[in-house]
Motif scaffolding. Structure first.
Motif, mmCIF file in Angstrom:
data_model
loop_
_atom_site.group_PDB
_atom_site.id
_atom_site.type_symbol
_atom_site.label_atom_id
_atom_site.label_comp_id
_atom_site.label_asym_id
_atom_site.label_seq_id
_atom_site.Cartn_x
_atom_site.Cartn_y
_atom_site.Cartn_z
ATOM 1 N N PHE A 181 -14.829 -2.952 -46.208
ATOM 2 C CA PHE A 181 -15.350 -3.883 -47.212
ATOM 3 C C PHE A 181 -14.222 -4.829 -47.603
ATOM 4 C CE2 PHE A 181 -17.925 -0.118 -47.559
ATOM 5 C CZ PHE A 181 -19.212 -0.616 -47.727
ATOM 6 N N LEU A 182 -14.464 -6.115 -47.464
ATOM 7 C CA LEU A 182 -13.426 -7.097 -47.783
ATOM 8 C C LEU A 182 -13.969 -8.077 -48.810
ATOM 9 C CD1 LEU A 182 -12.390 -7.973 -44.089
ATOM 10 C CD2 LEU A 182 -11.384 -6.240 -45.562
ATOM 11 N N ASP A 183 -13.234 -8.247 -49.924
ATOM 12 C CA ASP A 183 -13.675 -9.213 -50.939
ATOM 13 C C ASP A 183 -12.714 -10.400 -50.905
ATOM 14 O OD1 ASP A 183 -14.958 -10.468 -52.997
ATOM 15 O OD2 ASP A 183 -14.708 -8.849 -54.453
ATOM 16 N N GLU A 184 -13.172 -11.510 -50.395
ATOM 17 C CA GLU A 184 -12.381 -12.753 -50.306
ATOM 18 C C GLU A 184 -11.013 -12.526 -49.643
ATOM 19 O OE1 GLU A 184 -13.256 -15.706 -51.156
ATOM 20 O OE2 GLU A 184 -15.003 -15.476 -52.426
ATOM 21 N N PRO A 185 -10.983 -12.012 -48.414
ATOM 22 C CA PRO A 185 -9.686 -11.658 -47.826
ATOM 23 C C PRO A 185 -8.779 -12.843 -47.544
ATOM 24 C CG PRO A 185 -11.426 -11.450 -46.183
ATOM 25 C CD PRO A 185 -12.103 -11.692 -47.504
ATOM 26 N N ARG A 209 -15.015 7.383 -45.822
ATOM 27 C CA ARG A 209 -15.283 6.658 -44.564
ATOM 28 C C ARG A 209 -15.311 5.147 -44.788
ATOM 29 N NH1 ARG A 209 -20.028 10.120 -41.892
ATOM 30 N NH2 ARG A 209 -19.539 8.804 -40.103
ATOM 31 N N PHE A 210 -15.004 4.732 -46.037
ATOM 32 C CA PHE A 210 -14.913 3.312 -46.361
ATOM 33 C C PHE A 210 -13.450 2.886 -46.420
ATOM 34 C CE2 PHE A 210 -18.699 3.789 -49.543
ATOM 35 C CZ PHE A 210 -19.560 3.983 -48.490
ATOM 36 N N GLY A 211 -13.180 1.663 -45.982
ATOM 37 C CA GLY A 211 -11.892 1.032 -46.282
ATOM 38 C C GLY A 211 -12.206 -0.189 -47.132
ATOM 39 N N ALA A 256 1.012 5.139 -46.797
ATOM 40 C CA ALA A 256 1.021 6.598 -46.641
ATOM 41 C C ALA A 256 0.227 7.288 -47.752
ATOM 42 C CB ALA A 256 2.468 7.113 -46.634
ATOM 43 N N LEU A 257 0.123 6.622 -48.913
ATOM 44 C CA LEU A 257 -0.485 7.271 -50.083
ATOM 45 C C LEU A 257 -1.876 7.864 -49.816
ATOM 46 C CD1 LEU A 257 0.649 7.738 -52.915
ATOM 47 C CD2 LEU A 257 -0.629 5.732 -53.664
ATOM 48 N N PRO A 258 -2.831 7.068 -49.294
ATOM 49 C CA PRO A 258 -4.153 7.685 -49.036
ATOM 50 C C PRO A 258 -4.092 8.795 -47.994
ATOM 51 C CG PRO A 258 -4.090 5.373 -48.277
ATOM 52 C CD PRO A 258 -2.824 5.622 -49.035
ATOM 53 N N LEU A 259 -3.138 8.711 -47.074
ATOM 54 C CA LEU A 259 -3.034 9.751 -46.045
ATOM 55 C C LEU A 259 -2.528 11.060 -46.654
ATOM 56 C CD1 LEU A 259 -1.496 7.381 -43.377
ATOM 57 C CD2 LEU A 259 -3.665 8.588 -43.131
ATOM 58 N N ILE A 260 -1.659 10.932 -47.646
ATOM 59 C CA ILE A 260 -1.145 12.140 -48.327
ATOM 60 C C ILE A 260 -2.220 12.680 -49.275
ATOM 61 C CG2 ILE A 260 0.583 12.970 -49.976
ATOM 62 C CD1 ILE A 260 2.475 10.763 -48.736
ATOM 63 N N ARG A 296 -3.608 -0.733 -45.330
ATOM 64 C CA ARG A 296 -3.954 0.380 -46.226
ATOM 65 C C ARG A 296 -5.451 0.673 -46.186
ATOM 66 N NH1 ARG A 296 -2.503 0.948 -52.480
ATOM 67 N NH2 ARG A 296 -4.402 -0.271 -52.653
ATOM 68 N N ALA A 297 -6.267 -0.378 -46.121
ATOM 69 C CA ALA A 297 -7.714 -0.141 -46.041
ATOM 70 C C ALA A 297 -8.070 0.608 -44.748
ATOM 71 C CB ALA A 297 -8.463 -1.469 -46.116
ATOM 72 N N LEU A 298 -7.234 0.442 -43.718
ATOM 73 C CA LEU A 298 -7.507 1.093 -42.425
ATOM 74 C C LEU A 298 -6.839 2.462 -42.315
ATOM 75 C CD1 LEU A 298 -6.996 -1.965 -40.023
ATOM 76 C CD2 LEU A 298 -9.172 -0.922 -40.715
ATOM 77 N N ALA A 299 -6.131 2.872 -43.362
ATOM 78 C CA ALA A 299 -5.310 4.091 -43.275
ATOM 79 C C ALA A 299 -6.117 5.300 -42.815
ATOM 80 C CB ALA A 299 -4.646 4.371 -44.620
ATOM 81 N N LEU A 300 -7.328 5.445 -43.342
ATOM 82 C CA LEU A 300 -8.099 6.661 -43.030
ATOM 83 C C LEU A 300 -9.115 6.426 -41.915
ATOM 84 C CD1 LEU A 300 -8.642 7.869 -46.720
ATOM 85 C CD2 LEU A 300 -7.133 8.906 -45.029
ATOM 86 N N ASP A 301 -8.858 5.404 -41.075
ATOM 87 C CA ASP A 301 -9.755 5.083 -39.951
ATOM 88 C C ASP A 301 -11.210 4.949 -40.407
ATOM 89 O OD1 ASP A 301 -7.626 5.156 -38.158
ATOM 90 O OD2 ASP A 301 -7.826 7.321 -37.929
#
Ligand SMILES: Nc1ncnc2c1ncn2[C@@H]1O[C@H](COP(=O)(O)OP(=O)(O)OP(=O)(O)O)[C@@H](O)[C@H]1O
Length: 274
Positions: free
Chosen positions: A174-178, A92-94, A113-117, A164-169
């Motif tokens: 968490f953003l480190d120095e975006p 539940r984290f991005g 797609a990787l985390p979704l697969i 990619r961080a949003l892939a799994l909704d």
């Protein structure tokens, strides 16, 4: 200033850190640190170099086991969980780290797609379709899907990493120095994108940054790490008024004054005259 927070399903905080202690050998980084992330807010975490912002982020997402204290996420205390329960929460984290966000051998569509697969077990075709939706959500053009990270500008890479961080909704981002390494225009566009997506999707954001413009443009509250703990956490104007040397230098030095003027549209002189 960021727009109003969306209404969440519950008023419970999404993260509650209590009495956190982190040490590396004899070096104490955090001592009895408390911090709360409210549902739907964007919380900016700032502090001098080495004050433990990244270690705090890593303790919350499970990459560093704290020496003491509790981290409660979405109502669950992390150190009471077994590995399966912990990985369910972690889904539940991005997370968007400063470096190493994307695999260089995969194009953007494959990266997202990787985390979704792997985690959502979607068939490749569906995962890549969803990946293209996520890429458009972060403002990238359709042709970017087949591009490789090395062929993209810094701003596009950050957007792709955000996709990619949003892939799994995720519930929590968490953003480190975006915005590190982005030019001011690219950084401002990223801040705006973050607020827009938070408003639309309703996630909560834990954002480590040095970027004063990001604090003014995107954050609902700001937490300052100092002396091994959270020295103050509040809306930015109150934090900037705290009687502390680092805070005064940071918020009221030339860069701090410029960021404040840019976001209030008024000069300090105008404030003084009121
Ligand atoms: N794996 C590690 N082993 C030993 N010490 C570490 C480790 N990770 C972090 N530290 C130390 O913990 C302290 C806090 O580090 P951290 O990276 O969290 O600081 P920070 O506030 O994010 O700094 P910066 O703003 O420079 O990125 C530093 O003194 C760092 O050297």
């Amino acid at each position: 200033m960021a727009s109003d927070k969306p209404t969440g399903q519950s008023n419970q905080p999404v993260i509650k850190v209590r009495g956190l202690v982190n040490r590396f050998g004899a070096h104490v980084v955090h001592e009895n640190l408390d911090l709360t992330l409210e549902r739907g807010e964007i919380l900016g975490v700032v502090g001098g170099s080495g004050t433990g912002k990244s270690v705090l982020l890593r303790s919350i997402v499970g990459l560093k086991r704290p020496n003491d204290g509790t981290v409660e996420v979405l109502g669950t205390t992390l150190n009471e969980l077994n590995e399966t329960q912990r990985s369910q929460i972690e889904r539940r984290f991005g997370v968007l780290f400063q470096r190493g966000a994307l695999f260089s051998s995969l194009n953007l569509q494959e990266n997202i797609a990787l985390p979704l697969i792997e985690h959502a077990k979607l068939p490749r075709e569906d995962a890549e379709h969803l990946a293209r939706v996520k890429l458009s959500l972060v403002g990238l053009p359709p042709q970017a899907a087949l591009q490789f990270p090395e062929s993209l500008s810094g701003g596009m890479v950050k957007r792709a990493a955000l996709a990619r961080a949003l892939a799994l909704d995720p519930d929590i981002l968490f953003l480190d120095e975006p915005t590190a390494g982005l030019d001011p225009i690219g950084a401002a566009a990223f801040d705006q994108l973050l607020v827009t997506l938070r408003d639309a999707l309703g996630f909560s954001v834990f954002l480590v940054t040095h970027d004063l413009d990001t604090l003014y443009a995107a954050c609902d509250r700001v937490a300052v790490l100092s002396q091994k703990r959270v020295l103050v956490v509040d809306i930015i104007d109150k934090v900037a008024g705290t009687d502390d040397e680092w805070i005064q230098d940071y918020f009221h030095g030339p860069r701090g004054r410029a960021a404040q003027r840019a976001h209030t549209g008024s000069s300090n002189n105008a404030n003084v005259q009121e």
